[in-house]
Enzyme design. Structure first.
Site, PDB file in Angstrom:
ATOM      1  NE  ARG A 107      -3.869  -2.164   1.831  1.00  0.00           N
ATOM      2  CZ  ARG A 107      -4.629  -2.470   0.929  1.00  0.00           C
ATOM      3  NH1 ARG A 107      -4.897  -1.874  -0.077  1.00  0.00           N
ATOM      4  NH2 ARG A 107      -5.044  -3.835   0.891  1.00  0.00           N
ATOM      5  CG  ASP A 108       1.543   5.785  -1.853  1.00  0.00           C
ATOM      6  OD1 ASP A 108       2.116   5.426  -3.324  1.00  0.00           O
ATOM      7  OD2 ASP A 108       1.487   6.625  -1.406  1.00  0.00           O
ATOM      8  CB  ILE A 109       3.369   5.601   2.999  1.00  0.00           C
ATOM      9  CG1 ILE A 109       3.648   5.757   4.375  1.00  0.00           C
ATOM     10  CG2 ILE A 109       3.881   6.809   2.187  1.00  0.00           C
ATOM     11  CD1 ILE A 109       4.963   5.498   4.855  1.00  0.00           C
TER      12      ILE A 109
ATOM     13  CG  ASN B  28       4.635   9.590 -11.973  1.00  0.00           C
ATOM     14  OD1 ASN B  28       3.746   9.980 -12.740  1.00  0.00           O
ATOM     15  ND2 ASN B  28       4.035   9.583 -10.252  1.00  0.00           N
TER      16      ASN B  28
ATOM     17  CG  HIS C 203       6.921   3.109  -8.192  1.00  0.00           C
ATOM     18  ND1 HIS C 203       7.953   3.805  -8.251  1.00  0.00           N
ATOM     19  CD2 HIS C 203       5.933   4.359  -8.211  1.00  0.00           C
ATOM     20  CE1 HIS C 203       7.749   5.170  -8.147  1.00  0.00           C
ATOM     21  NE2 HIS C 203       6.737   5.369  -8.018  1.00  0.00           N
TER      22      HIS C 203
HETATM   23  P1  AMP Z   1       6.160   8.452  -7.654  1.00  0.00           P
HETATM   24  O1  AMP Z   1       5.965   9.947  -7.468  1.00  0.00           O
HETATM   25  O2  AMP Z   1       5.759   7.873  -8.839  1.00  0.00           O
HETATM   26  O3  AMP Z   1       7.657   8.137  -7.621  1.00  0.00           O
HETATM   27  O4  AMP Z   1       5.574   7.816  -6.328  1.00  0.00           O
HETATM   28  C1  AMP Z   1       6.463   7.341  -5.060  1.00  0.00           C
HETATM   29  C2  AMP Z   1       5.225   6.968  -4.240  1.00  0.00           C
HETATM   30  O5  AMP Z   1       5.968   6.380  -3.414  1.00  0.00           O
HETATM   31  C3  AMP Z   1       4.095   8.117  -3.533  1.00  0.00           C
HETATM   32  O6  AMP Z   1       3.114   7.774  -4.076  1.00  0.00           O
HETATM   33  C4  AMP Z   1       4.526   8.102  -2.004  1.00  0.00           C
HETATM   34  O7  AMP Z   1       3.614   8.146  -1.208  1.00  0.00           O
HETATM   35  C5  AMP Z   1       5.093   6.655  -2.086  1.00  0.00           C
HETATM   36  N1  AMP Z   1       5.811   6.149  -0.872  1.00  0.00           N
HETATM   37  C6  AMP Z   1       7.181   6.888  -0.421  1.00  0.00           C
HETATM   38  N2  AMP Z   1       7.671   6.183   0.449  1.00  0.00           N
HETATM   39  C7  AMP Z   1       6.716   4.934   0.683  1.00  0.00           C
HETATM   40  C8  AMP Z   1       6.771   3.968   1.831  1.00  0.00           C
HETATM   41  N3  AMP Z   1       7.824   3.883   2.660  1.00  0.00           N
HETATM   42  N4  AMP Z   1       5.891   2.999   1.569  1.00  0.00           N
HETATM   43  C9  AMP Z   1       4.812   3.091   0.636  1.00  0.00           C
HETATM   44  N5  AMP Z   1       4.717   4.098   0.011  1.00  0.00           N
HETATM   45  C10 AMP Z   1       5.587   5.100  -0.046  1.00  0.00           C
END
Ligand code: AMP
Ligand code: ZN
Length: 117
Positions: free
Chosen positions: A31-33, A89, A102
């Site tokens: 899950r996204d944080i 992205n 991701h």
């Molecule tokens: P991006 O902008 O596509 O690189 O997305 C990075 C995503 O990673 C963002 O939606 C963040 O909320 C998510 N994220 C960052 N750190 C964590 C974490 N420790 N666990 C889960 N999601 C994370």
């Protein structure tokens, strides 16, 4: 191959915690944080690739596994019928923050227009 300085590699190796949704030998979904929708799950290969292009050009079979895992996540979240969105992205204009490839899986509500500017 993991990068000790990479946030998502640390999640793969268990150095950092995550809420796992799905795991296979080569793929992890968690899950996204900071979720932007009721379903907001990140699907990653366990091996480190910086972005979609690097993954697809280095290991097409693994890229396909990641894609199939995203569909499995959507099914597990119960959003296959209601609809869901995949987003990846790449680079500054897309706002990429984590340089371990991701796929974002969004669902669980009407997701609005494809991009906001
Ligand atoms: P991006 O902008 O596509 O690189 O997305 C990075 C995503 O990673 C963002 O939606 C963040 O909320 C998510 N994220 C960052 N750190 C964590 C974490 N420790 N666990 C889960 N999601 C994370
Ligand atoms: Zn990594």
């Amino acid at each position: 191959m993991t990068d000790p300085d990479c946030l998502f590699c640390k999640i793969v190796t268990g150095v950092l915690p995550s809420t796992k949704v799905l795991e296979t030998d080569r793929v992890l979904a968690f899950r996204d944080i900071n979720p932007d929708a009721p379903t907001h799950v990140l699907v990653i290969p366990k091996d480190h690739y910086a972005n979609v292009a690097e993954l697809a050009r280095s290991d097409a079979a693994l890229a396909a596994e990641v894609l199939a895992a995203a569909a499995d996540v959507a099914a597990a979240e119960g959003v296959t019928e209601s609809g869901w969105r995949l987003l990846a992205n790449s680079g500054p204009n897309a706002g990429q923050e984590v340089f371990h490839v991701h796929l974002h899986v969004f669902g669980g509500k009407p997701l609005g227009p494809m991009i906001s500017v």
